[in-house]
Structure formats: structure tokens, C-alpha cells
Design an enzyme around this catalytic site. Structure first.
Site, mmCIF file in Angstrom:
data_model
loop_
_atom_site.group_PDB
_atom_site.id
_atom_site.type_symbol
_atom_site.label_atom_id
_atom_site.label_comp_id
_atom_site.label_asym_id
_atom_site.label_seq_id
_atom_site.Cartn_x
_atom_site.Cartn_y
_atom_site.Cartn_z
ATOM 1 N N THR A 25 0.856 -1.187 0.000
ATOM 2 C CA THR A 25 0.000 0.000 0.000
ATOM 3 C C THR A 25 0.896 1.242 0.000
ATOM 4 O O THR A 25 1.813 1.338 0.816
ATOM 5 C CB THR A 25 -0.914 -0.010 1.238
ATOM 6 O OG1 THR A 25 -1.875 -1.049 1.067
ATOM 7 C CG2 THR A 25 -1.641 1.304 1.398
ATOM 8 N N GLN A 99 -4.243 -7.567 -6.175
ATOM 9 C CA GLN A 99 -4.725 -8.107 -4.898
ATOM 10 C C GLN A 99 -6.113 -7.558 -4.615
ATOM 11 O O GLN A 99 -6.296 -6.333 -4.484
ATOM 12 C CB GLN A 99 -3.768 -7.757 -3.748
ATOM 13 C CG GLN A 99 -4.112 -8.525 -2.464
ATOM 14 C CD GLN A 99 -3.343 -8.077 -1.264
ATOM 15 O OE1 GLN A 99 -3.272 -6.876 -0.951
ATOM 16 N NE2 GLN A 99 -2.742 -9.030 -0.555
ATOM 17 N N HIS A 175 -7.032 -11.348 -0.959
ATOM 18 C CA HIS A 175 -6.406 -10.915 0.293
ATOM 19 C C HIS A 175 -7.178 -11.536 1.471
ATOM 20 O O HIS A 175 -8.234 -11.057 1.841
ATOM 21 C CB HIS A 175 -6.421 -9.388 0.383
ATOM 22 C CG HIS A 175 -5.507 -8.819 1.431
ATOM 23 N ND1 HIS A 175 -4.998 -9.563 2.458
ATOM 24 C CD2 HIS A 175 -5.029 -7.557 1.582
ATOM 25 C CE1 HIS A 175 -4.231 -8.782 3.209
ATOM 26 N NE2 HIS A 175 -4.219 -7.563 2.708
ATOM 27 N N ASN A 178 -3.924 -10.291 7.232
ATOM 28 C CA ASN A 178 -3.701 -9.007 7.905
ATOM 29 C C ASN A 178 -4.913 -8.350 8.551
ATOM 30 O O ASN A 178 -5.012 -7.124 8.601
ATOM 31 C CB ASN A 178 -3.021 -8.026 6.940
ATOM 32 C CG ASN A 178 -1.596 -8.466 6.638
ATOM 33 O OD1 ASN A 178 -1.010 -9.237 7.407
ATOM 34 N ND2 ASN A 178 -1.055 -8.004 5.525
ATOM 35 N N TYR A 180 -8.061 -8.131 7.741
ATOM 36 C CA TYR A 180 -9.109 -7.531 6.917
ATOM 37 C C TYR A 180 -10.309 -8.469 6.857
ATOM 38 O O TYR A 180 -10.348 -9.475 7.555
ATOM 39 C CB TYR A 180 -8.545 -7.140 5.545
ATOM 40 C CG TYR A 180 -7.497 -6.066 5.689
ATOM 41 C CD1 TYR A 180 -6.177 -6.298 5.363
ATOM 42 C CD2 TYR A 180 -7.823 -4.814 6.219
ATOM 43 C CE1 TYR A 180 -5.200 -5.319 5.537
ATOM 44 C CE2 TYR A 180 -6.857 -3.830 6.403
ATOM 45 C CZ TYR A 180 -5.563 -4.090 6.059
ATOM 46 O OH TYR A 180 -4.608 -3.129 6.257
ATOM 47 N N ARG A 227 -3.578 -14.912 -0.176
ATOM 48 C CA ARG A 227 -2.623 -14.503 0.856
ATOM 49 C C ARG A 227 -3.241 -14.749 2.229
ATOM 50 O O ARG A 227 -4.378 -14.354 2.491
ATOM 51 C CB ARG A 227 -2.248 -13.027 0.719
ATOM 52 C CG ARG A 227 -0.954 -12.704 1.454
ATOM 53 C CD ARG A 227 -0.564 -11.250 1.356
ATOM 54 N NE ARG A 227 0.904 -11.086 1.477
ATOM 55 C CZ ARG A 227 1.478 -9.973 1.934
ATOM 56 N NH1 ARG A 227 0.737 -8.943 2.286
ATOM 57 N NH2 ARG A 227 2.799 -9.884 2.009
ATOM 58 N N ASN A 235 -3.556 -5.329 12.516
ATOM 59 C CA ASN A 235 -4.879 -4.679 12.529
ATOM 60 C C ASN A 235 -5.814 -5.251 13.577
ATOM 61 O O ASN A 235 -7.025 -5.426 13.340
ATOM 62 C CB ASN A 235 -5.496 -4.737 11.132
ATOM 63 C CG ASN A 235 -4.716 -3.870 10.150
ATOM 64 O OD1 ASN A 235 -4.502 -2.682 10.415
ATOM 65 N ND2 ASN A 235 -4.247 -4.468 9.071
ATOM 66 N N GLY A 317 8.774 -7.103 0.227
ATOM 67 C CA GLY A 317 8.019 -5.845 0.266
ATOM 68 C C GLY A 317 8.948 -4.650 0.222
ATOM 69 O O GLY A 317 9.330 -4.162 -0.854
#
Ligand SMILES: C=C(C(=O)O)c1ccccc1
Length: 363
Positions: A25, A99, A175, A178, A180, A227, A235, A317
Site C-alpha cells: 500500500t 490483490q 487478500h 492481515n 481484513y 494470501r 490490525n 516488500g
């Protein structure tokens, strides 16, 4: 023998090497339209030397947006904008997947359609901050999705998957990591539902598997990646039974014939150490396809992981932020540019398209 620098077919995705550009991001899309622009074309073209480029997380719908200036893949304008990126990457001999992202509760009312509440499996706040037009703010308390809304959420993934095809991508990555939306359903701290989407690992994995079923219908499993981050606290997410959840889910993936499984090994961007009773090797054994390892790899670790079979591909990354030609630098064991953290998120071309490649070596 297979090394970090030899080609591989991840399903139908042809990769010239095993060095993957991880989703990053960068908060540089137009906030009102969710469209990428000229500098994204340059940024991704510069990095087309990756075996596979995975784009930054891209929201599947207005509801799926959680941060300021992140891109979407659900309008015709966003498709046209991304098409310029995929054309540029393909002209340069690259392979690129997008993604597909729904943030769930990691959002704020100011980013939501009509200023509404973000959606999630249960009305439990993430307890973290997100980035809006007004800077960092606490994420808003979400509302629980109704049982009757699940087909619509799956349909939103299908719509975005179809738009990704129109935009010329080689495939998609779902995705599921993480903290989400899909991860929120998977894990016990965020999912307190008492219907068919909550409680047992089977129920908590239901939405993710329904999304994979629908997205592989559009793309074929061999152009669909996933992923996961089984052990990451990113998060505000947690799972009281992380290993059990993952050991239920991962065998269930094999029926899709996915292009790859992209695994964040440990805490996202943090320690790779796991708790007692947790094992990535056990999870890797359960997956029949291409395994992509991620999280804090350096050159030596990546080379060793591929040559010993611990991973088939390695996603990088931060090193790809600062080194557009990372695969070549790793191959030559050349020095790496230092990343500038101050320009990771937001801004313009500075710290985005202005990192230098190695001087052209006249072969
Ligand atoms: C999409 C992200 C993720 O997967 O962690 C993200 C979002 C905002 C900042 C950093 C990373």
C-alpha cells in the site's frame, strides 16, 4: 536445480524468477475516483523484472475501502487506469496480478459510502487506527453483516474479479490476511457469529471458501492466488486457535488448484518467531501447490529457502520499494538502496518512482 533465479510456472502464471513483488500500500491513488495514474504506470513498469508483481491491495467495492487514496477495481474508470499499468508491465516482459481487498472493520465512516459504518462479521472494533483525509483516526465500530448479505459480498468479489480481467491482469490474489474482512471471519477475536459463518473452523472459513469458489469460477484456480497470515496480529486480529484454524483451512484450498499460496510467516513486517504449538512447516505440507513465503527475508534466507524447498517463491516488500531492479541486484549480490520510510505512504514521485536502478551493465 531450482534456485531463486530460475523460472517457475505458478499455475498458469509464468514467472521468470522466484522473486515476487509483495503487495505494498502506497496511498497514491486519486481518493475520489480510486483511480491510479501516470506515476503508478512508471512505478510498476520499473519493477517488471519481478517473477510476479502483486499490486498494492485494491478495494473490490466502495464498502471495501479503509484508507485514504487507495485504489479500487470496481469502476470502468479504475479498469481503464489499471489497463495502462498492465500494458506497461507486459510490454516490459512482466507478470502482474492484482490483490482483491475488502478491509471489513479496518475503516472509518468518513471513508464509507454515505458515511455509514464499516461492515464486519461482528460489531467488534478493530481497536487500531486508519489513515483518512484528516490523518490517522481510530477505526469506526463496525456493524455485523446480515446472513442475507453474504451473497452480495461474494458478488462484489466476482464483480471485481471480472473487472480485473478487463484491466488486463494475468490473475488475482485474494487478500485473506492481515486482519481484513476475510481474516476477520476466519478468526475468533473478530468473529462472534452464531450462524453458519461463525463458531467452528468450518463456519469461520466459509466466506473465504465461498469467495475462492466464485473467483476461481471467473479466473480459473491456476490464475488465482491467496494470501494468508495465520499468526499475525496485524490490525487488531487474533485467533484463540490459530494453528487449528489454518490446519482446517489449508487442505480445503487444494480442490481449487490455486496458482500459489502466499504465506506471511509470523507477524506482518515483524518477528518471524511463532508461539508454542504453532508450525508453518506443518501448514506448508498441507498445501499441494506453489508456496510463496514472505516476511523479512534477506538475500541469503531467500536463496536458502528456495534451494532447500522450504519455499518455491519468496515475496519481498520494503526491498522492492527502494530497488526497482531487486531481482537483478539479488542475482549479482549488488548493494541495495536504503528505503526512505517517510515516503512509504502518500505523496508523489519522491520515494516512489525515483529510486535508481543499477547502472546499465553493457553486456
Ligand atoms: C493492505 C495492507 C496490508 O495488507 O497490510 C496495508 C494497508 C495499509 C498500510 C500497510 C499495509
Amino acid at each position: 536445480t531450482e534456485t531463486l533465479f530460475t523460472p517457475i510456472d505458478a499455475g498458469a502464471l509464468h514467472a521468470k524468477n522466484r522473486v515476487v513483488m509483495a503487495p505494498l500500500t502506497r496511498n497514491r491513488a486519486d481518493n475520489d475516483t480510486g483511480e491510479v495514474g501516470d506515476m503508478h504506470v512508471d512505478y510498476y513498469r520499473q519493477r517488471a523484472g519481478a517473477g510476479i508483481i502483486i499490486t498494492e491491495a485494491t478495494q473490490i467495492s466502495p464498502e471495501g475501502k479503509g484508507y485514504f487514496q487507495t485504489p479500487g477495481i470496481h469502476t470502468e474508470g479504475q479498469v481503464a487506469a489499471w489497463k495502462r499499468v498492465t500494458d506497461a508491465v507486459h510490454e516490459t516482459g512482466g507478470t502482474i496480478v492484482i490483490q482483491l481487498w475488502h478491509v471489513g472493520r479496518v475503516s472509518h465512516t468518513s471513508l464509507q459510502p454515505g458515511g455509514g459504518q464499516p461492515v464486519a462479521p461482528s460489531a467488534i472494533s478493530a481497536g487500531v487506527q486508519t489513515f483518512t483525509a484528516d490523518g490517522f483516526v481510530d477505526t469506526s465500530t463496525p456493524r455485523a453483516l446480515g446472513l442475507d448479505e453474504m451473497p452480495r459480498v461474494v458478488a462484489d468479489y466476482v464483480h471485481a474479479a471480472k473487472m480485473a480481467k478487463k484491466a488486463g491482469f494475468d490473475g488475482v490474489e485474494v487478500h485473506g490476511a492481515n486482519g481484513y474482512l476475510l481474516d476477520q471471519f476466519l478468526k475468533t477475536g473478530s468473529n462472534h457469529r452464531t450462524d453458519a459463518y461463525g463458531g467452528s473452523p468450518e463456519n469461520r472459513a466459509r466466506l473465504l471458501l465461498e469467495v475462492l469458489d466464485a473467483v476461481t469460477e471467473v479466473w480459473g484456480g491456476d490464475r488465482t492466488g491467496l494470501r494468508l497470515s495465520p499468526f499475525s496480529p496485524a490490525n487488531g486480529i487474533e485467533d484463540a486457535h490459530a494453528q487449528e484454524t489454518a490446519e482446517y483451512l489449508i487442505p480445503k484450498l487444494n480442490r481449487f488448484g490455486l496458482a500459489y499460496l502466499h504465506m506471511i510467516e509470523g507477524a506482518t513486517g515483524g518477528p518471524r518467531e511463532l508461539d508454542e504449538g504453532q508450525s508453518l512447516a506443518a501448514l506448508r505440507k498441507l498445501f499441494n501447490g506453489v508456496y510463496m513465503g514472505n516476511n523479512g527475508y534477506d538475500r541469503a534466507m531467500a536463496i536458502e529457502a528456495v534451494e532447500t524447498g522450504k519455499a518455491d517463491m519468496v515475496a519481498f516488500g520494503v526491498p522492492f520499494i527502494a530497488n526497482p531492479d531487486l531481482p537483478e541486484r539479488l542475482r549479482q549480490n549488488a548493494p541495495l538502496n536504503a528505503p526512505d520510510k517517510d515516503t512509504f505512504y502518500g505523496g508523489g514521485r519522491e520515494g516512489y518512482t525515483d529510486y535508481p536502478a543499477l547502472p546499465e551493465t553493457v553486456s
